[in-house]
Scaffold this active site. Structure first.
Site, PDB file in Angstrom:
ATOM      1  CE  LYS A  65      -7.749  -8.172   0.908  1.00  0.00           C
ATOM      2  NZ  LYS A  65      -7.641  -7.221  -0.126  1.00  0.00           N
ATOM      3  CG  ASP A 101      -9.242  -6.047  -3.495  1.00  0.00           C
ATOM      4  OD1 ASP A 101     -10.020  -5.493  -2.719  1.00  0.00           O
ATOM      5  OD2 ASP A 101      -8.646  -6.641  -2.788  1.00  0.00           O
ATOM      6  CG  ASN A 150       8.449  -1.933  -5.502  1.00  0.00           C
ATOM      7  OD1 ASN A 150       7.786  -1.485  -4.759  1.00  0.00           O
ATOM      8  ND2 ASN A 150       9.069  -3.029  -5.093  1.00  0.00           N
ATOM      9  CE1 TYR A 218     -10.572   2.908   3.041  1.00  0.00           C
ATOM     10  CE2 TYR A 218     -11.412   4.546   4.639  1.00  0.00           C
ATOM     11  CZ  TYR A 218     -11.103   3.200   4.230  1.00  0.00           C
ATOM     12  OH  TYR A 218     -11.788   2.190   4.834  1.00  0.00           O
ATOM     13  N   GLY A 240      -8.900   6.365  -1.967  1.00  0.00           N
ATOM     14  CA  GLY A 240      -9.490   4.646  -2.179  1.00  0.00           C
ATOM     15  C   GLY A 240     -10.783   4.418  -1.570  1.00  0.00           C
TER      16      GLY A 240
HETATM   17  P1  ATR Z   1       0.510  -4.487   0.406  1.00  0.00           P
HETATM   18  O1  ATR Z   1      -0.216  -6.099   0.513  1.00  0.00           O
HETATM   19  O2  ATR Z   1      -0.296  -3.506   0.865  1.00  0.00           O
HETATM   20  O3  ATR Z   1       0.784  -4.341  -1.106  1.00  0.00           O
HETATM   21  P2  ATR Z   1       3.185  -5.375   0.763  1.00  0.00           P
HETATM   22  O4  ATR Z   1       3.373  -6.655  -0.065  1.00  0.00           O
HETATM   23  O5  ATR Z   1       3.944  -5.441   2.168  1.00  0.00           O
HETATM   24  O6  ATR Z   1       1.841  -4.537   1.215  1.00  0.00           O
HETATM   25  O7  ATR Z   1       3.894  -4.254  -0.264  1.00  0.00           O
HETATM   26  C1  ATR Z   1       4.424  -2.877   0.178  1.00  0.00           C
HETATM   27  C2  ATR Z   1       4.707  -2.320  -0.922  1.00  0.00           C
HETATM   28  O8  ATR Z   1       4.808  -0.655  -0.728  1.00  0.00           O
HETATM   29  C3  ATR Z   1       6.181  -2.560  -1.687  1.00  0.00           C
HETATM   30  O9  ATR Z   1       5.892  -2.447  -2.955  1.00  0.00           O
HETATM   31  C4  ATR Z   1       6.960  -1.698  -0.848  1.00  0.00           C
HETATM   32  O10 ATR Z   1       8.125  -1.342  -1.690  1.00  0.00           O
HETATM   33  P3  ATR Z   1       9.332  -2.564  -1.318  1.00  0.00           P
HETATM   34  O11 ATR Z   1       9.043  -3.704  -2.180  1.00  0.00           O
HETATM   35  O12 ATR Z   1      10.578  -1.659  -2.043  1.00  0.00           O
HETATM   36  O13 ATR Z   1       9.499  -2.811   0.038  1.00  0.00           O
HETATM   37  C5  ATR Z   1       6.002  -0.271  -1.205  1.00  0.00           C
HETATM   38  N1  ATR Z   1       6.629   0.372  -0.124  1.00  0.00           N
HETATM   39  C6  ATR Z   1       6.502   0.750   1.314  1.00  0.00           C
HETATM   40  N2  ATR Z   1       6.667   1.675   1.852  1.00  0.00           N
HETATM   41  C7  ATR Z   1       7.499   2.563   0.998  1.00  0.00           C
HETATM   42  C8  ATR Z   1       7.768   3.709   0.661  1.00  0.00           C
HETATM   43  N3  ATR Z   1       8.168   4.609   1.778  1.00  0.00           N
HETATM   44  N4  ATR Z   1       8.211   4.201  -0.358  1.00  0.00           N
HETATM   45  C9  ATR Z   1       7.951   3.332  -1.491  1.00  0.00           C
HETATM   46  N5  ATR Z   1       7.665   2.319  -1.649  1.00  0.00           N
HETATM   47  C10 ATR Z   1       7.008   1.858  -0.266  1.00  0.00           C
END
Ligand code: ATR
Length: 273
Positions: A65, A101, A150, A218, A240
């Site tokens: 993307k 999206d 976050n 989903y 979703g």
């Molecule tokens: P995407 O493109 O799917 O949004 P990403 O950019 O890797 O993927 O972002 C993942 C998000 O999910 C982040 O906000 C991450 O939190 P951090 O910034 O603290 O890493 C969040 N995330 C992933 N696993 C998590 C968990 N177990 N609990 C809470 N937040 C989580």
């Protein structure tokens, strides 16, 4: 026939060809929609070859993307805000990059699920690409407040600061623990926690009476987030799949100038998972 495809890696299990083929049949549009496996190091070459072979447009999914954003000559405001592109349209005046999206999730929440956002307290969990893509469409729906929370608080602060300039009141970034004592009408899980069967660690008491918990992920049956949310007091929960169908409809509208009716397509996709 006009050709479209979804490019990603992996791509074999994408539901987009089925969704767009159903849209095409319903609206009597003559088109072919396929999957396109993009080699990790050859996104641009693959897209250019597809376009040279007469391709009219592409949906773009993981992990391309951001590359799609760079590839586009022009961007819609929502793609610009998302910093990512999930829809490319090839025209005589170049390549338009869009991101459907956020509009897709908004439509699923407000139309399909009948849950208004205007004047409501909305919580967006996560600060990655999935969260970023929904912020502008959410703000445009005029919630009373939009809190971005976050696990890593700094990323939520950064995102909120980035969108603060768009003069919307009530936009706040915070850590998950800082949510204690607050209540929300709509809670959206845009984290990738579900990929590892985890749920974000949230304080109790977040869910207002009548609230909706929405998971962008989903699967077959309820996701772990949906189950946890209802245990914590959410009145309703949704996954979703509707967002997937609605973002596809928005792409179809961009390419073909006609909006398909999504309800029967969503019902068929639901039955098939
Ligand atoms: P995407 O493109 O799917 O949004 P990403 O950019 O890797 O993927 O972002 C993942 C998000 O999910 C982040 O906000 C991450 O939190 P951090 O910034 O603290 O890493 C969040 N995330 C992933 N696993 C998590 C968990 N177990 N609990 C809470 N937040 C989580």
């Amino acid at each position: 026939m006009d050709r479209y495809a979804v490019i990603g890696n992996p791509i074999a299990h994408s539901k987009s060809p089925r969704i767009h083929t159903l849209f095409a049949a319903q609206t009597r549009q003559a088109l072919i929609y396929e999957t396109l496996l993009g080699p990790i190091d050859a996104f641009v070459a693959t897209v250019e070859a597809f376009r040279a072979a007469g391709g009219r447009g592409l949906n773009v999914t993981v992990p391309f993307k951001l590359e799609a954003f760079d590839f586009a000559d022009r961007h819609t405001p929502r793609a610009q805000a998302a910093g990512a592109v999930n829809t490319l349209a090839f025209g005589p005046d170049g390549v338009l990059g869009d991101n459907t999206d956020g509009a897709g999730i908004l439509r699923d929440i407000t139309v399909n699920l009948g849950c208004p956002v205007r004047g409501r307290r909305v919580l967006l969990l996560g600060a990655g690409g999935a969260a970023r893509g929904t912020i502008l469409p959410l703000l445009e729906a005029s919630p009373a407040t939009l809190v971005i929370a976050n696990r890593t608080a700094a990323k939520a602060h950064e995102l909120a600061a980035e969108f603060a300039g768009s003069s919307h009141a009530g936009l706040i970034g915070c850590a998950l623990a800082e949510l204690a004592g607050l209540q929300f009408d709509v809670v959206i899980n845009a984290t990738s926690a579900s990929l590892s069967d985890a749920v974000p660690d949230l304080p109790t008491g977040l869910y207002a009476h009548g609230s909706l918990a929405y998971d962008m992920m989903y699967g077959k049956g309820d996701t772990p987030f949906m189950t946890a949310a209802r245990q914590q007091g959410a009145s309703r929960s949704a996954d979703g799949l509707g967002m997937l169908v609605e973002q596809a409809a928005e792409s179809f509208l961009l390419w073909r100038g006609i909006r398909p009716t999504t309800a029967p397509v969503l019902a068929e996709m639901r039955a098939s998972i």
